[in-house]
Every structure is written in C-alpha cells, then in structure tokens.
Design a protein around this motif. Structure first.
Motif, PDB file in Angstrom:
ATOM      1  N   ALA A  55       0.779  -1.247  -0.015  1.00  0.00           N
ATOM      2  CA  ALA A  55       0.074   0.030   0.074  1.00  0.00           C
ATOM      3  C   ALA A  55       0.711   1.282  -0.153  1.00  0.00           C
ATOM      4  O   ALA A  55       0.390   2.279  -0.087  1.00  0.00           O
ATOM      5  N   LEU A  57       2.681   2.117   2.599  1.00  0.00           N
ATOM      6  CA  LEU A  57       2.601   2.822   4.044  1.00  0.00           C
ATOM      7  C   LEU A  57       4.178   2.799   4.506  1.00  0.00           C
ATOM      8  O   LEU A  57       4.589   3.480   5.398  1.00  0.00           O
ATOM      9  N   ILE A  80      -4.553   2.986  -5.009  1.00  0.00           N
ATOM     10  CA  ILE A  80      -4.790   1.778  -4.123  1.00  0.00           C
ATOM     11  C   ILE A  80      -5.670   2.168  -2.894  1.00  0.00           C
ATOM     12  O   ILE A  80      -5.509   3.164  -2.078  1.00  0.00           O
ATOM     13  N   GLY A  81      -6.639   1.201  -2.762  1.00  0.00           N
ATOM     14  CA  GLY A  81      -7.562   1.268  -1.522  1.00  0.00           C
ATOM     15  C   GLY A  81      -7.158   0.286  -0.271  1.00  0.00           C
ATOM     16  O   GLY A  81      -6.866  -0.610  -0.777  1.00  0.00           O
ATOM     17  N   LEU A  82      -7.051   0.949   0.511  1.00  0.00           N
ATOM     18  CA  LEU A  82      -6.806   0.089   1.684  1.00  0.00           C
ATOM     19  C   LEU A  82      -7.730  -0.070   2.872  1.00  0.00           C
ATOM     20  O   LEU A  82      -8.027   0.893   3.368  1.00  0.00           O
ATOM     21  N   MET A  84      -8.156  -1.373   6.606  1.00  0.00           N
ATOM     22  CA  MET A  84      -7.232  -2.088   7.634  1.00  0.00           C
ATOM     23  C   MET A  84      -8.601  -2.540   8.857  1.00  0.00           C
ATOM     24  O   MET A  84      -9.534  -2.341   8.678  1.00  0.00           O
ATOM     25  N   VAL A  88      -9.187   4.213   9.920  1.00  0.00           N
ATOM     26  CA  VAL A  88      -8.901   5.574  10.364  1.00  0.00           C
ATOM     27  C   VAL A  88     -10.396   6.272  10.357  1.00  0.00           C
ATOM     28  O   VAL A  88     -10.944   6.315   9.109  1.00  0.00           O
ATOM     29  N   ILE A  89     -10.511   6.739  11.395  1.00  0.00           N
ATOM     30  CA  ILE A  89     -11.805   7.349  11.566  1.00  0.00           C
ATOM     31  C   ILE A  89     -11.822   8.879  11.985  1.00  0.00           C
ATOM     32  O   ILE A  89     -11.156   9.070  12.923  1.00  0.00           O
ATOM     33  N   MET A  90     -11.845   9.669  11.076  1.00  0.00           N
ATOM     34  CA  MET A  90     -11.699  11.150  11.288  1.00  0.00           C
ATOM     35  C   MET A  90     -13.044  11.679  12.087  1.00  0.00           C
ATOM     36  O   MET A  90     -13.727  11.307  12.060  1.00  0.00           O
ATOM     37  N   ARG A 148     -15.744   4.818   1.662  1.00  0.00           N
ATOM     38  CA  ARG A 148     -14.827   5.714   1.713  1.00  0.00           C
ATOM     39  C   ARG A 148     -13.573   5.262   0.568  1.00  0.00           C
ATOM     40  O   ARG A 148     -13.322   5.968  -0.177  1.00  0.00           O
TER      41      ARG A 148
END
Lengths: 240, 259
Positions: A55, A57, A80-82, A84, A88-90, A148
């Motif tokens: 990805a 990272l 690239i869509g990742l 996890m 990640v929550i904004m 997202r």
C-alpha cells in the motif's frame, strides 16, 4: 457505479529488515483481477507488513511495488484502496469522512456529493450520513471505511483482516460488496485468519511464514494439498 | 458545651461554635462581602475598574492571539514531521512551559530597556512590552499542548494521509481543523496563564496608573496597601472574567461544531 480499470499490483522481491532481522524476505506477490487473492499465515508471519509495503505505508529496504496495466505506471497512492482491521476514523461525520478523501483527490463538489451518496447507499449508511463517525459501531465504521475506499475509485483493493472484529451480518455485507467488485474486475488482496471466509471469497491463496511466501495455490489445491509443511500445519491448527 | 455570652448581636451568629468554626465563618463572610463588592463595582460601572479590565483583556487576548499564531502551526509541525533534533526541541518546549515569569520579565526588560538592544523602540513600561512578555510565557504552553494533542491524532490519521499522498501543509491544516476542541483547551490553558500572570507584567509594565495597570498588578498593589477587601474584590472580578471567557469560547466552539 464506479468504473474499475483493470490493473495489477506487483510486489517484486520485497524485503524489509528491522534490527538485523528480515521481517519480509524477498517476497514476490501479484494482485490481479483474476478473483480475490487470499493472504494467510500465522500471527507474525508478515502479512500486515507486506500489505503495508504494497500500500506504500512502509518503504521496502529492497525490491519495489508497481502497478501495471496502465502502461506500467508507478504506484500512485490514490489508486490503491486500503481497508485496515481498525479503520482511520476522522473526527467528522460519515459524509465528512468520505468527502475529505474525494476533496483530497480534487474531485469537484457536485460530483463528490453524487459519489458519496451512492457509496453510502451501497453500504447502507446513507440514513446516518450526518452522524459523527466516531459514534458508529465497529461494523458501521468498517462499512463506512469500505464506502470511503470505493468512492475513491481504487485500482486495487487491499483488505487487512477487515472483518475480524465484526458481527456476521456486517461481515457478510462487506464480503458481498467486495466479492461483487472483484467480479467487476477490481483486483483484491484479502488478509484473513478465517478459513471459512477464505473459502467463501478467495480464488487463489498466498501463504506466508516468517516473512516469506511458502505457497501460492488455487483455493481448492491449497485446502486439499498445501504446497508446504508450514501451510499444512497452519491449516491443521486453524481447523482444530 | 456551655454557649458563650451572646448579648452582643454581632457575635450572636457565632454562638455554639468553637474558635476554628468562628475563623472559618469570618473568612466566608469576608469572601461573601468581597463578592458583593465585586458585583457592585462591576454594576456601578466604576471607570477605573473597567479601564483595568479592558487593558487586562487587551494585553492578555493579544498575547494569546500572537502566541497561538506561533504555537499552533509550530505544534502541528512538530506533531506531523520528524527531523534531526526533533526530540530535543520537543523537550525544550516542554521545559519552557515552566518558565518563571520574573525571569521572562527580566529578559524582556533587559532587551527593551534604554541600554538594551531594542531600547530605541522605547517599549519599556508600555502595554506592548507587557504583551511581548505574556506572549513569551504563553507560546510554549500552546505549542506543547497542541503538539501533544495533534501528535495523537496524527498517529491515527497517518495511514489515510499516506494513502492520499497529502503534503505536510495539508496534513497540518486537517489536524488543526479536526482537533480544534483540543486546541481550544490549549488556548484556554494559555489564556489562564496570561490572566494569572503578575511578575513579568509588573517588571516590564511598571503598573502605571491609567496606562499599564492590569488586574493582577492592581491586586498586588491593593494588597500591599492593606486594602484586602478591594484586592479580594478584584480577584473575584478576575475569576469572573476568566469564567466568562471560558464559557464564551466553549459556547462558540459547541455552536461551530453543530454547524
């Protein structure tokens, strides 16, 4: 809803060394559009590190990651869509979380709205779109993360134990959406410990142990005749 | 216990209490009188008091505003980037949070006094000098607290930032936007420090009546004169002001969040 170009993500001879110890050791991995590729292995085998390398990272100490299918272009993070295990929550609403990604890609406001609404409807979160994303359940957060990723029109989708903490209903919903996207030609790499899920989703399996790829087989072959002793042991312990 | 002779009306209320209770009651009464006096001063529009209040607000809010203009971006930068000497700089800023105000006052005094390098600016004993001293005191607080809050957020957001290929400036802006509640707390901590500060502003401001006299220096002056009730009243006004500013900022913040 989202056009998916046919791409392939390749990891070529990837290595990562930490404190003189190889975490990833000369791994070659292709993620193409020939069905979902399952990535399995015991804890600490290097699956999450490999997916992080793929990805972008983490930068590998040796080897390279490239995306092919569009003139052998260099990997672009935007393609690239990742997903996890812990998304990640904004600190924004569900809509705001999705809008941030599209705005960062430079998508026009009117197009963003249409894509977000379509994406949230797909994961059944449209009604909650104005809710603070931090107040959602784990399953809803992961579904939002999937929306997202998908509305950003990824060329490849990497999922790292994306459903490991979810209830069966959310798990099946995410599986169905990912399977449908893979059927439409989206290359998917799916990391899991769940062998039943692996059977449901994957057409090809890559088995890792101690930072190396020890088996790469069709799904039926992997379960019937694993290509390495470590894979056999893994299947045995996971199934008992 | 036999109650004392309570023929005198004033002591009637202390009947049946021991010495410590009486002392406590006296203190409570003093405080109540001071609170009453504080509200009388505020309500009657005492010109001298309002002059001092407005100057305090002007000096403190300007100092915090300037400190925020430096501290927030610096905190965000330290939270989002790593460079050679990063840890040392963070440690230094954390240490500067505990800067003794009189030392800052002395430093600014030496800089702006007639014989100092910035003497030609003639800033000594002016509100500007007080703002500079306050700003020096508050900037490390805002920087350190904002860095701490934003670093936690950055650790959470980092995978998304990398996947989106965002440059550092956009990362910083996102963190500042999403972390405004934490940053507000940092600003309020800075304002609290500024409002309570007396040593530095006394040295560089000189506590000149109608020019550089602020709440804290007024309290110090009234205490030295023996006007404890007045000093206490000013203290209550100071507390009230701090409370109002906090309430205003929190209310505005909540409204912004709902919008």
């Amino acid at each position: 809803m989202i056009k998916v170009p046919h791409l392939m993500l390749e990891g070529l001879n990837l290595s990562l060394i930490r404190q003189d110890h190889p975490i990833i050791n000369g791994v070659n991995l292709n993620v193409g559009n020939t069905g979902i590729c399952g990535l399995v292995g015991a804890n600490g085998s290097g699956k999450t590190t490999l997916i992080s390398l793929m990805a972008g990272l983490i930068t590998p100490d040796a080897g390279e990651v490239r995306m092919t299918g569009m003139g052998g272009m260099a990997p672009s993070p935007l393609r690239i869509g990742l997903m996890m295990q812990k998304p990640v929550i904004m600190r924004r609403s569900i809509y705001g979380n999705c809008d941030y990604v599209l705005a960062a890609q430079g998508v026009a406001a009117h197009e963003r709205k249409a894509r977000i609404e379509e994406g949230l409807a797909l994961v059944n979160l449209y009604a909650l779109r104005h809710q603070d994303a931090r107040t959602l359940s784990s399953g809803e957060q992961q579904r939002m993360a999937l929306a997202r990723v998908l509305i950003a029109d990824p060329g490849v989708l990497l999922c790292d134990e994306a459903t490991s903490n979810l209830d069966p209903q959310s798990t099946r919903m995410i599986e169905a959406i990912v399977k449908s996207k893979a059927k439409d030609g989206l290359p998917v790499l799916w990391v899991t410990h769940n062998l039943a899920q692996l059977r449901r989703l994957a057409s090809r399996v890559v088995f890792m142990d101690q930072g190396r790829v020890l088996a790469e087989q069709e799904i039926s072959d992997f379960f019937e005749a694993p290509a390495s002793k470590e894979a056999r042991d893994y299947l045995y312990f996971e199934s008992v | 216990m036999t109650p004392p002779n309570t023929k005198n009306g004033f002591f009637q209320c202390f009947a049946g209490f021991n010495k410590n209770d009486i002392l406590s009651r006296f203190l409570v009464m003093e405080l109540l009188i001071a609170i009453k006096q504080a509200f009388v001063l505020l309500a009657t529009g005492d010109a001298d008091l309002y002059e001092v209040i407005f100057l305090s607000l002007k000096v403190n809010l300007t100092a915090v505003g300037l400190a925020a203009a430096i501290g927030l971006p610096l905190g965000a930068l330290l939270a989002t980037t790593k460079f050679r000497g990063h840890s040392a700089l963070v440690a230094l800023i954390n240490t500067l949070m505990g800067l003794p105000p009189v030392v800052v006052g002395l430093f600014v005094y030496m800089m702006i006094s007639r014989s100092g390098p910035l003497g030609v600016l003639e800033l000594l004993y002016t509100p500007t000098a007080m703002i500079v001293a306050q700003m020096i005191l508050v900037t490390p607080i805002i920087t350190a607290l904002s860095r701490q809050a934003l670093a936690r957020m950055h650790a959470d957001y980092q995978p998304l930032f990398i996947m989106l290929g965002l440059p550092p400036r956009k990362r910083m802006m996102t963190l500042i936007k999403d972390g405004w509640v934490d940053l507000l707390t940092a600003l309020l901590a800075g304002l609290g420090r500024a409002m309570a500060e007396v040593g530095a502003v006394m040295i560089v401001g000189g506590n000149i009546n109608h020019f550089t006299r602020v709440m804290t220096t007024s309290i110090t002056l009234e205490t030295s004169r023996g006007n404890l009730a007045t000093a206490l009243s000013l203290g209550v006004v100071l507390l009230f002001m701090t409370l109002m500013i906090n309430a205003l900022v929190v209310t505005l913040g909540r409204r912004a969040q709902h919008d």
